[in-house]
Design a protein around this motif. Structure first.
Motif, mmCIF file in Angstrom:
data_model
loop_
_atom_site.group_PDB
_atom_site.id
_atom_site.type_symbol
_atom_site.label_atom_id
_atom_site.label_comp_id
_atom_site.label_asym_id
_atom_site.label_seq_id
_atom_site.Cartn_x
_atom_site.Cartn_y
_atom_site.Cartn_z
ATOM 1 N N MET A 11 0.837 -1.200 0.000
ATOM 2 C CA MET A 11 0.000 0.000 0.000
ATOM 3 C C MET A 11 0.879 1.260 0.000
ATOM 4 O O MET A 11 0.632 2.207 -0.757
ATOM 5 C CB MET A 11 -0.925 -0.001 1.213
ATOM 6 C CG MET A 11 -1.880 1.200 1.252
ATOM 7 S SD MET A 11 -3.009 1.233 -0.168
ATOM 8 C CE MET A 11 -4.050 -0.178 0.230
ATOM 9 N N GLU A 12 1.904 1.246 0.863
ATOM 10 C CA GLU A 12 2.835 2.384 0.895
ATOM 11 C C GLU A 12 3.580 2.513 -0.430
ATOM 12 O O GLU A 12 3.822 3.625 -0.913
ATOM 13 C CB GLU A 12 3.835 2.213 2.036
ATOM 14 C CG GLU A 12 3.279 2.502 3.421
ATOM 15 C CD GLU A 12 2.902 3.958 3.608
ATOM 16 O OE1 GLU A 12 3.382 4.813 2.843
ATOM 17 O OE2 GLU A 12 2.109 4.252 4.517
ATOM 18 N N LYS A 14 2.494 1.720 -3.382
ATOM 19 C CA LYS A 14 1.573 2.312 -4.361
ATOM 20 C C LYS A 14 1.443 3.825 -4.149
ATOM 21 O O LYS A 14 1.468 4.608 -5.110
ATOM 22 C CB LYS A 14 0.211 1.636 -4.239
ATOM 23 C CG LYS A 14 -0.803 2.111 -5.259
ATOM 24 C CD LYS A 14 -2.119 1.366 -5.099
ATOM 25 C CE LYS A 14 -3.142 1.860 -6.119
ATOM 26 N NZ LYS A 14 -4.447 1.153 -5.963
ATOM 27 N N LYS A 15 1.324 4.232 -2.882
ATOM 28 C CA LYS A 15 1.205 5.659 -2.579
ATOM 29 C C LYS A 15 2.462 6.425 -2.998
ATOM 30 O O LYS A 15 2.386 7.522 -3.575
ATOM 31 C CB LYS A 15 0.960 5.858 -1.076
ATOM 32 C CG LYS A 15 -0.415 5.427 -0.601
ATOM 33 C CD LYS A 15 -0.541 5.653 0.899
ATOM 34 C CE LYS A 15 -1.896 5.222 1.419
ATOM 35 N NZ LYS A 15 -2.014 5.398 2.901
ATOM 36 N N ALA A 18 2.729 6.947 -6.700
ATOM 37 C CA ALA A 18 1.845 8.035 -7.140
ATOM 38 C C ALA A 18 2.469 9.399 -6.814
ATOM 39 O O ALA A 18 2.434 10.329 -7.630
ATOM 40 C CB ALA A 18 0.476 7.894 -6.477
ATOM 41 N N ARG A 19 3.049 9.514 -5.604
ATOM 42 C CA ARG A 19 3.720 10.769 -5.222
ATOM 43 C C ARG A 19 4.909 11.062 -6.128
ATOM 44 O O ARG A 19 5.132 12.206 -6.524
ATOM 45 C CB ARG A 19 4.176 10.698 -3.775
ATOM 46 C CG ARG A 19 3.066 10.844 -2.737
ATOM 47 C CD ARG A 19 3.625 10.762 -1.323
ATOM 48 N NE ARG A 19 4.569 11.854 -1.069
ATOM 49 C CZ ARG A 19 5.296 11.944 0.051
ATOM 50 N NH1 ARG A 19 5.202 11.006 0.986
ATOM 51 N NH2 ARG A 19 6.117 12.966 0.219
#
Length: 206
Positions: A11-12, A14-15, A18-19
């Motif tokens: 999850m991290e 993926k975040k 995106a960042r």
């Protein structure tokens, strides 16, 4: 480059991806904006130099003529002649946009004009007439020069701020995100290999 302090989870990951994508896109936009601002800044700098040279030359000529007029006229008469101007102007101030920066825009409006000179022709010499005419003609150019010089300072400040943002993204934020993504990927791969090894051991015992 120090990485971010995050949990190595998918999850991290993926975040952070995106960042990173947003940061890279933002860096490109800011870099393009910075390049265009520098181009516009260079053009305005040239205009500023041309205006300043022209205004200084004309102002020097005007002051020389005033000095000549004062030298051949009694002081009391010169002071009386120039103490009551025959015209007045008003400056209307607004703003214009240059690459997202609000810069001043000044226009002069004649409010009162009696015409002619502020004294009788018999009171002063031709040098004074020339000086008054040159000073009146020079006023719009001086206002224009002030406007352009203020624009130059504001653009220079904005270019410097934009440069700091570009450098922060290029040398701090993007490398941190890349390093953190690399770390999370390595931890996830390591966890996956450990899970496979455990599974193989379990199967070998059955």
């Amino acid at each position: 480059m120090a990485r971010l302090n995050v949990n190595p989870t998918r999850m991290e990951l993926k975040k952070l991806k995106a960042r990173l994508s947003t940061a890279v896109r933002g860096h490109k936009l800011l870099k393009d904006k910075s390049d265009e601002m520098v181009r516009r800044f260079s053009a305005i700098i040239k205009e500023n130099k041309r205006l300043r040279d022209d205004v200084e030359k004309q102002l020097s000529e005007t002051l020389k003529q005033f000095s000549v007029a004062r030298s051949v006229t009694p002081s009391y008469r010169a002071e009386a002649a120039f103490s009551m101007p025959s015209s007045a102007v008003r400056a209307e101030c607004g703003t214009a946009g240059v690459m997202g920066v609000e810069v001043p825009e000044i226009s002069l409006v004649n409010e009162k004009s009696a015409g002619g000179l502020p004294y009788a022709y018999s009171e002063m010499t031709g040098e004074a007439d020339f000086s008054v005419g040159k000073a009146a003609a020079l006023l719009p150019e001086m206002v224009r020069l002030a406007q352009v010089e203020k624009t130059v300072r504001m653009l220079a400040n904005e270019i410097e701020r934009n440069k700091r943002r570009v450098n922060a993204l290029e040398y701090v934020m993007i490398p941190q995100l890349e390093e953190t993504i690399k770390y999370i990927k390595s931890k996830l791969d390591e966890n996956e290999r450990a899970a496979v090894i455990r599974l193989m051991k379990v199967k070998s015992k059955t």
